[in-house]
Design a protein around this motif. Structure first.
Motif, PDB file in Angstrom:
ATOM      1  N   THR A 165       0.847  -1.189   0.000  1.00  0.00           N
ATOM      2  CA  THR A 165       0.000   0.000   0.000  1.00  0.00           C
ATOM      3  C   THR A 165       0.886   1.244   0.000  1.00  0.00           C
ATOM      4  N   THR A 225       1.128   8.796  -3.681  1.00  0.00           N
ATOM      5  CA  THR A 225       0.113   8.655  -4.716  1.00  0.00           C
ATOM      6  C   THR A 225      -0.239   7.193  -4.925  1.00  0.00           C
ATOM      7  N   TRP A 270      -8.303  -0.404  -0.290  1.00  0.00           N
ATOM      8  CA  TRP A 270      -7.911   0.896  -0.840  1.00  0.00           C
ATOM      9  C   TRP A 270      -7.355   1.797   0.261  1.00  0.00           C
ATOM     10  N   PRO A 271      -6.254   2.482   0.010  1.00  0.00           N
ATOM     11  CA  PRO A 271      -5.603   3.264   1.084  1.00  0.00           C
ATOM     12  C   PRO A 271      -6.531   4.307   1.686  1.00  0.00           C
ATOM     13  N   GLU A 272      -6.379   4.475   2.983  1.00  0.00           N
ATOM     14  CA  GLU A 272      -7.176   5.453   3.708  1.00  0.00           C
ATOM     15  C   GLU A 272      -6.471   6.814   3.713  1.00  0.00           C
ATOM     16  N   VAL A 273      -7.193   7.796   4.222  1.00  0.00           N
ATOM     17  CA  VAL A 273      -6.616   9.142   4.301  1.00  0.00           C
ATOM     18  C   VAL A 273      -6.450   9.608   5.737  1.00  0.00           C
ATOM     19  N   ARG A 313      -8.400   7.545   0.067  1.00  0.00           N
ATOM     20  CA  ARG A 313      -7.491   8.464  -0.599  1.00  0.00           C
ATOM     21  C   ARG A 313      -7.820   8.551  -2.090  1.00  0.00           C
ATOM     22  N   ASP A 314      -7.835   9.761  -2.623  1.00  0.00           N
ATOM     23  CA  ASP A 314      -8.099  10.025  -4.043  1.00  0.00           C
ATOM     24  C   ASP A 314      -9.417   9.385  -4.496  1.00  0.00           C
TER      25      ASP A 314
END
Length: 878
Positions: free
Chosen positions: A346, A350, A393-396, A411-412
């Motif tokens: 991960t 970006t 999916w990566p978190e923010v 994220r994004d």
């Protein structure tokens, strides 16, 4: 003494010790062979046995002999038995194992160890310099290789390696390969003669050469070469950069796959795939460059899909394209590897490269399923992979921020939507095209295509909403759900139109799948637009709609879609049983629990009824729907009880006596209803569900009412008057329900179940009577630390005797031995209390009344037993 001389002496002693047994075995074998040759030679010298000449033919015709029937078998004679087929070959003897297998394996191991020990001895003694040692190692490897090739040509030529015995030429050649690996590694790691790049090239070339030599020597040598080639990056290292192994390992794996495909060595292909998967995980753990690891993952996954799924199923006609289990297993395994690698890599910045790799690992199994119809299981595998990617999916956010559902945002978000849409399209479009263009596909293959095409967009939409909208009202996702419904409606129309022209089961299945997807999309849109609280009602509504379509269109496979939706709901419950947020309305009954638990329970219950097959036992889809209906229904009732008694706070840490009592009563009620519907032909879910609720009631009654909320131990106030109070609600009503369950279970449930239910009812009734007596004398608080008066002490004896008489009457009326035994226990307990405690604790008239009442009850009980229970049979009149 010189160490070399000592080593020589030890070896000489070992050789002398082993030479005797080996010589004996060899002599015995040679002796038997010599005797066999002597017998054959004697037979040849004696010449062939004289053979009588046949008589000359006589021209006069002879009368035909009358047919004589065969003699009848004598009494007791054993009839002749036709000779059986050839006996099965016996297993190899000890001598054969020793001479053909053990010696060969031990010899090969001795060759390899001998080379290692020779090098070690030369190093320890300083006999030769490093250069000469390396040269000697190469010379030994060359000699062993030449010996192996010479033995192959002399012993079997171009014939394949034997399948029963270890191949001697292959063993010798394997020792040569091992010697080359060891020499090259020593030249790099021990002496520094060559750098990392030449050592890398030498070891890789040795491994590939071993796989080439395996074409002559068999798959075992190919496995050794593959192992050495895969271990080369570990032995040499890549200088800290992951790109050399990333570029090298796919070449090794591709070579192994090519040799396996050429020679039919499936084990070699599986070994190559296992090694590639292990390297993917190892690189993900060690490498800092996630892009290189993800490139390696995609390439290796594509190679595995090609060799295990595409090539075996390419060119198979549609009517014969049954699902390939091997392809499905391989694609599923690589889907799991892909999720693990993506989870380990991960990105911190970006996510563009990570997203591209995610789309690729979803598209690979989907493309395999589209190109080769037997690999159609790759479409559902791709759908599951996409679901896992959206979860990963990566978190923010950070851990300090409040947790929203399962994640701290995403994220994004735009890239997430783009990746989810591209990946979903890479699965749904091939699945729909394969289904529409393959009307002759077998049912299972068509089902895999339909499942991939219909479920992937819905799963992507639902998970994207969870990640981005966090369960809130989302008009944008509601519009997307409506668009999906329109698209699925168009696909269903195409399937119906094409099915009218060329009727087929596959197109009918596609029609049902896409029609169910329309229902599911509308349900999702409704949740997104109105409440956004939970996806469980939408999935339950989709299950009910799918079941109705399955029955309406007579599509049995859609019943499994109901099971699949049920499995998703079950997974959601296992992950987080709390389907409601903290802002739950405090209104009893009419609150968010109705839509979160009650409505889904009703939908799954109706779905189980809709997909029921009359006159046939319940299958897996019906059982899944029944189980979820019972589970959600039970949670709804239990949570409503807790909600009502705690002012809407489901997370309240404490409990109360009414809550424990009502929960026990609810469990007994569920078990009683299920017992009424249970029978020999009922569903296993109904039978085991009733058992599970009964066990829950037993645990709740023993722990909750017996210890946790028992006012005798907690001294909590008991609300209510002398007749209607918390004790009656918590103990006496569940006791009556347990006794009713015992009565209903007779002849339906096992004997132990009936006894357990009756025992629970009697235990709760006894405890409830005791607490009711104490509440009548003590008031609200009835803790053990409060003094007990003589009147209360006498009342316990009277209550126990009354309860015992009631149990006796019930036992006689219903013929229940359990009730009569319980009556005996209660009366015995009261008797002991009167003689042991009342005699010393009571004074005055209460002591006398205690004994008088006990005596009268005991005499009355004796008369009842004499007249009604064990009355002697009437004597016949003379």
């Amino acid at each position: 003494m010189d160490d070399g001389f000592l080593l020589f002496a030890v070896l000489a002693i070992l050789a002398s010790a082993l030479s005797g047994p080996v010589a004996l075995v060899v002599a015995l074998r040679q002796r038997s062979r010599i005797r066999a040759l002597e017998r054959r030679l004697a037979g040849l010298e004696a010449g062939p046995a004289p053979v009588a000449e046949p008589p000359l033919p006589v021209p006069e015709p002879r009368p035909a002999a009358p047919a004589v029937p065969p003699p009848a078998p004598k009494a007791g004679a054993v009839p002749a038995v036709a000779p059986a087929g050839p006996p099965e070959p016996a297993g190899p003897s000890f001598e054969e194992r020793f001479g053909t297998r053990w010696t060969v394996w031990a010899g090969g191991l001795a060759l390899a160890l001998g080379a290692v020990l020779l090098v070690r001895y030369s190093v320890e003694q300083g006999v030769f310099g490093p250069g000469l040692r390396i040269a000697a190692g190469f010379a030994l490897a060359l000699a062993l290789g030449a010996l192996g090739e010479g033995l192959r040509r002399r012993l079997r030529g171009a014939a394949p390696a034997p399948a029963v015995w270890p191949d001697v030429p292959a063993i010798v050649t394997a020792a040569a390969i091992a010697a080359v690996f060891g020499t090259v590694y020593a030249a790099h790691a021990l002496y520094g003669f060559v750098g990392p790049l030449p050592a890398f090239a030498g070891l890789a070339a040795t491994g590939l050469a071993a796989m080439v030599a395996a074409l002559l020597h068999g798959p075992a040598l190919a496995g050794l070469g593959l192992l050495g080639a895969l271990a080369t990056p570990l032995l040499v290292g890549g200088g800290g950069s992951p790109w050399p192994p990333v570029l090298y390992l796919p070449v090794v794996t591709a070579c192994a796959y090519a040799f396996a495909w050429l020679k039919g060595w499936r084990a070699l292909a599986v070994a190559g795939a296992a090694g590639a998967a292990a390297w993917c995980l190892l690189l993900a753990l060690l490498a800092r460059n996630g892009t290189a690891v993800q490139v390696h993952l995609v390439v290796q996954q594509a190679l595995a899909a090609l060799i295990f799924a595409v090539l075996p199923g390419r060119g198979v006609p549609d009517e014969a394209a049954r699902l390939d289990r091997g392809a499905a297993l391989a694609l599923a395994a690589w889907g799991g590897v892909a999720l693990a690698v993506l989870a380990l890599t991960t990105p911190a910045g970006t996510v563009a490269g990570w997203a591209a790799a995610s789309v690729a690992v979803v598209a690979v199994p989907a493309a395999a399923g589209f190109v080769a119809a037997p690999a159609a299981a790759g479409l559902p595998v791709a759908a599951l992979t996409l679901a896992g990617i959206l979860v990963l999916w990566p978190e923010v956010g950070t851990a300090d921020e409040p947790l929203v559902l399962l994640w701290h945002g995403a994220r994004d978000p735009v890239l997430l939507l783009a990746a989810a849409g591209a990946a979903a399209a890479s699965v749904a479009v091939p699945g729909a095209l394969r289904l529409l263009g393959g009307s002759r596909l077998p049912y299972s293959t068509a089902l895999a295509c339909a499942a991939g095409a219909a479920s992937t967009p819905l799963a992507a939409l639902a998970l994207a909403d969870l990640r981005l909208a966090a369960g809130e009202v989302s008009p944008g996702f509601a519009v997307a759900a409506g668009a999906f419904a329109a698209a699925f409606c168009g696909l269903a129309a195409l399937c119906r139109r094409q099915g009218d022209a060329t009727p087929s089961a596959a197109l009918t299945l596609g029609l049902g799948a896409f029609a169910s997807a329309v229902v599911a999309s509308l349900c999702l849109g409704l949740v997104f637009a109105l409440s956004g609280a939970s996806l469980t009602p939408a999935l339950a509504g989709a299950a009910l709609g799918t079941g109705w379509i399955a029955r309406r269109l007579d599509i049995p496979a859609l019943r499994w879609c109901v099971a699949g939706l049920g499995a998703i709901v079950a997974g959601r419950l296992a992950w987080d049983p709390a389907l409601v947020g903290p802002g739950l309305s405090p209104t009893p009954l009419l609150n968010g629990l109705v839509t979160a638990y009650g409505l889904p329970a009703l939908c799954f219950g109706l779905a189980a009824r809709v997909i029921r097959r009359p006159g046939r036992p319940a299958d897996a889809p019906e059982q899944v729907a029944q189980a979820l209906g019972l589970l959600l229904g039970g949670l709804f009732v239990f949570l409503e009880i807790r909600h009502a008694l705690h002012g809407g706070d489901l997370a309240a840490p404490e409990t109360s006596l009414p809550e424990q009592g009502l929960a026990t009563l609810a469990s007994l009620g569920f078990s009683l209803v299920l017992t009424r519907f249970s029978g020999p032909a009922s569903s296993p879910v109904i039978r085991f569900g009733g058992l599970a609720f009964a066990v829950l009631a037993l645990a709740q009654g023993a722990l909750g009412l017996g210890f946790v909320a028992n006012p005798l131990l907690t001294d909590e106030p008991v609300a209510g008057g002398a007749v209607v109070n918390d004790v009656v609600l918590a103990y006496l009503l569940p006791a009556a329900a347990a006794l009713g369950l015992a009565g209903a279970a007779r002849g339906v449930r096992p004997v132990w179940f009936v006894r357990a239910a009756a025992g629970l009812g009697l235990a709760l009734g006894f405890l409830g009577i005791c607490l009711a007596v104490r509440h009548g004398f003590q008031g609200e608080r009835i803790g053990l630390d409060r003094a007990t008066g003589q009147a209360e002490w006498y009342a316990y004896s009277a209550a126990w005797l009354a309860l015992g008489l009631a149990a006796l009457g019930w036992g006689i009326l219903r013929g229940s031995v359990i009730a009569r035994l319980a009556s005996a226990g209660l009366v015995g307990l009261a008797t002991l209390k009167v003689f042991l405690l009342d005699l010393a604790g009571l004074e005055g008239p209460l002591r006398a009344l205690s004994f008088l009442g006990l005596g009268a009850c005991l005499i009355g009980i004796g008369l009842v037993y004499q007249r009604l229970v064990f009355a002697p049979a009437a004597r016949p009149e003379a």
